[in-house]
Design a protein around this motif. Structure first.
Motif, mmCIF file in Angstrom:
data_model
loop_
_atom_site.group_PDB
_atom_site.id
_atom_site.type_symbol
_atom_site.label_atom_id
_atom_site.label_comp_id
_atom_site.label_asym_id
_atom_site.label_seq_id
_atom_site.Cartn_x
_atom_site.Cartn_y
_atom_site.Cartn_z
ATOM 1 N N LEU A 81 0.851 -1.178 0.000
ATOM 2 C CA LEU A 81 0.000 0.000 0.000
ATOM 3 C C LEU A 81 0.886 1.227 0.000
ATOM 4 O O LEU A 81 1.846 1.310 0.778
ATOM 5 C CB LEU A 81 -0.896 0.026 1.238
ATOM 6 C CG LEU A 81 -2.235 -0.689 1.131
ATOM 7 C CD1 LEU A 81 -2.801 -0.945 2.517
ATOM 8 C CD2 LEU A 81 -3.217 0.141 0.306
ATOM 9 N N GLY A 100 0.891 5.666 -0.238
ATOM 10 C CA GLY A 100 0.190 6.943 -0.223
ATOM 11 C C GLY A 100 1.011 7.991 -0.957
ATOM 12 O O GLY A 100 2.236 8.025 -0.826
ATOM 13 N N SER A 145 -3.779 10.272 -2.981
ATOM 14 C CA SER A 145 -4.212 8.942 -3.419
ATOM 15 C C SER A 145 -3.555 7.832 -2.614
ATOM 16 O O SER A 145 -2.409 7.954 -2.167
ATOM 17 C CB SER A 145 -3.873 8.722 -4.898
ATOM 18 O OG SER A 145 -4.641 9.542 -5.730
ATOM 19 N N LEU A 146 -4.311 6.733 -2.474
ATOM 20 C CA LEU A 146 -3.787 5.465 -1.980
ATOM 21 C C LEU A 146 -3.786 4.484 -3.137
ATOM 22 O O LEU A 146 -4.764 4.399 -3.883
ATOM 23 C CB LEU A 146 -4.661 4.913 -0.861
ATOM 24 C CG LEU A 146 -4.670 5.631 0.475
ATOM 25 C CD1 LEU A 146 -5.786 5.073 1.346
ATOM 26 C CD2 LEU A 146 -3.333 5.496 1.177
ATOM 27 N N ARG A 166 -7.039 2.008 -6.693
ATOM 28 C CA ARG A 166 -6.634 3.355 -6.270
ATOM 29 C C ARG A 166 -7.851 4.129 -5.798
ATOM 30 O O ARG A 166 -8.916 4.074 -6.417
ATOM 31 C CB ARG A 166 -5.958 4.109 -7.421
ATOM 32 C CG ARG A 166 -5.661 5.582 -7.086
ATOM 33 C CD ARG A 166 -4.609 6.158 -8.018
ATOM 34 N NE ARG A 166 -5.053 6.291 -9.389
ATOM 35 C CZ ARG A 166 -5.407 7.453 -9.958
ATOM 36 N NH1 ARG A 166 -5.412 8.573 -9.251
ATOM 37 N NH2 ARG A 166 -5.767 7.489 -11.221
ATOM 38 N N VAL A 196 -0.690 12.173 1.553
ATOM 39 C CA VAL A 196 -0.866 11.119 2.555
ATOM 40 C C VAL A 196 0.425 11.039 3.372
ATOM 41 O O VAL A 196 1.401 10.422 2.947
ATOM 42 C CB VAL A 196 -1.180 9.767 1.897
ATOM 43 C CG1 VAL A 196 -1.426 8.706 2.977
ATOM 44 C CG2 VAL A 196 -2.383 9.875 0.974
ATOM 45 N N LEU A 244 0.270 6.110 6.948
ATOM 46 C CA LEU A 244 -0.798 5.110 6.869
ATOM 47 C C LEU A 244 -0.400 3.903 7.689
ATOM 48 O O LEU A 244 0.775 3.654 7.952
ATOM 49 C CB LEU A 244 -1.089 4.723 5.413
ATOM 50 C CG LEU A 244 0.017 4.069 4.572
ATOM 51 C CD1 LEU A 244 0.064 2.546 4.785
ATOM 52 C CD2 LEU A 244 -0.201 4.350 3.094
ATOM 53 N N SER A 257 -5.360 6.383 7.283
ATOM 54 C CA SER A 257 -4.285 7.253 6.806
ATOM 55 C C SER A 257 -4.522 8.666 7.295
ATOM 56 O O SER A 257 -5.641 9.073 7.602
ATOM 57 C CB SER A 257 -4.193 7.218 5.270
ATOM 58 O OG SER A 257 -5.465 7.463 4.687
#
Length: 328
Positions: free
Chosen positions: A174, A176, A181-182, A195, A203, A206, A217
């Motif tokens: 994962l 950020g 966006s993730l 996404r 971010v 997280l 996050s």
């Protein structure tokens, strides 16, 4: 809050610089330890019985240490610095020089993530030379595994976490990004699976619960974003939580999956019940931004601690054990 917030049970002083990263090593029969990485390039190995440094490693040419962790055992230390190096240390032989290093080329502040894949091998994910780039290598061989570059322009990678799912072939990651966006990556396939836009700002941090497939996050704003991973490996945004003040440096989930801690720009550590993201306490001690938080991994729940490192150069340690396990 139904009860007054507690005070720290003790404080570690003497780092002489902001505390960017904390990592406990309390398992086994040895002395419980806390590793810290400071803004002046020092890694302190704190003896939690004597409450003094057992060893101080001057690493990364005096550049800020952004991240510290251990591999396989407490003698194998790994650290990441602003000198664009990830250093590997063997503490068993008393060495003061790293036994190996990985050059990242990254000028950002994204912390690495490490995943132990066997008793003698690990995967290391680190930010690469290009701002959006993540590189994954095997350790200790440093064999390249993959380079992950999103197709969309998401800005600089800001945070990441590697983990091995219970089902499915390979590790997932994962990440950020600067645009909020993730992104969920399949490391083996070098493909992005999902996404979501979790924040309007970068971010900053997280953490992901690999058992419950839930994550949270934080960024420079007042919202903690909550999200889940469904059976199709798609990220789904859930109801988050609004903080009193903006800005979160780091998030940490306790090993039993009951408590979440946040390091706040408002000098406070906040503790939440993880099941419902219910605020339990705001721990107030530091006089500057809290930069790092970590839960201890002690086998005895009554000896488990929460540590917070601050820009004020102090580490506070808090006892948040209760018989119920999920309250402060």
């Amino acid at each position: 809050m139904s009860r007054p917030a507690p005070s720290p049970i003790y404080t570690l002083r003497g780092a002489g610089a902001p505390l960017n990263s904390l990592h406990f090593s309390c398992h086994g029969e040895g002395t419980p330890l806390l590793f810290s990485g400071s803004g002046k390039g020092a890694i302190h190995m704190w003896n939690l019985n004597s409450r003094r440094p057992e060893k101080v490693i001057e690493g990364h040419s005096g550049s800020s240490v952004m991240w510290v962790s251990t591999l396989q055992s407490r003698d194998n230390l790994i650290s990441q610095g602003r000198d664009m190096q990830v250093c590997l240390w063997d503490l068993s032989e008393g060495r003061s020089e790293p036994v190996d290093a990985v050059w990242t080329g990254s000028v950002g502040f994204c912390q690495c993530s490490v995943l132990e894949t066997s008793p003698s091998a690990s995967l290391l994910a680190y930010p690469g030379q290009q701002t959006e780039e993540i590189r994954v290598v095997e350790l200790p061989s440093k064999t390249p595994v993959c380079t992950l570059l999103p197709e969309a322009k998401l800005g600089m990678v800001m945070s990441m976490q590697l983990w091995q799912p219970d089902s499915g072939p390979g590790p997932l990651l994962l990440a950020g990004y600067e645009d909020g966006s993730l992104l969920l990556w399949d490391v083996t396939q070098r493909a992005d699976l999902s996404r979501v836009r979790a924040h309007p700002e970068p971010v900053m941090c997280l953490t992901f619960d690999t058992e419950r497939l839930r994550g949270v996050s934080g960024s420079s704003e007042r919202e903690l974003a909550s999200w889940t991973l469904d059976e199709q490996s798609k990220l789904q945004l859930r109801d988050g939580v609004t903080l009193v003040n903006p800005g979160v440096s780091q998030l940490c989930l306790r090993g039993d999956g009951k408590l979440l801690a946040s390091a706040g720009w408002d000098h406070r550590v906040r503790v939440f019940g993880w099941k419902k993201l219910r605020p339990l306490a705001a721990l107030q001690y530091h006089t500057d931004m809290v930069l790092s938080v970590a839960f201890s991994d002690h086998q005895d729940p009554r000896r488990r601690l929460l540590a917070a490192g601050s820009k004020d150069q102090r580490i506070s340690l808090w006892s948040i054990y209760s018989e119920g396990g999920d309250a402060v």
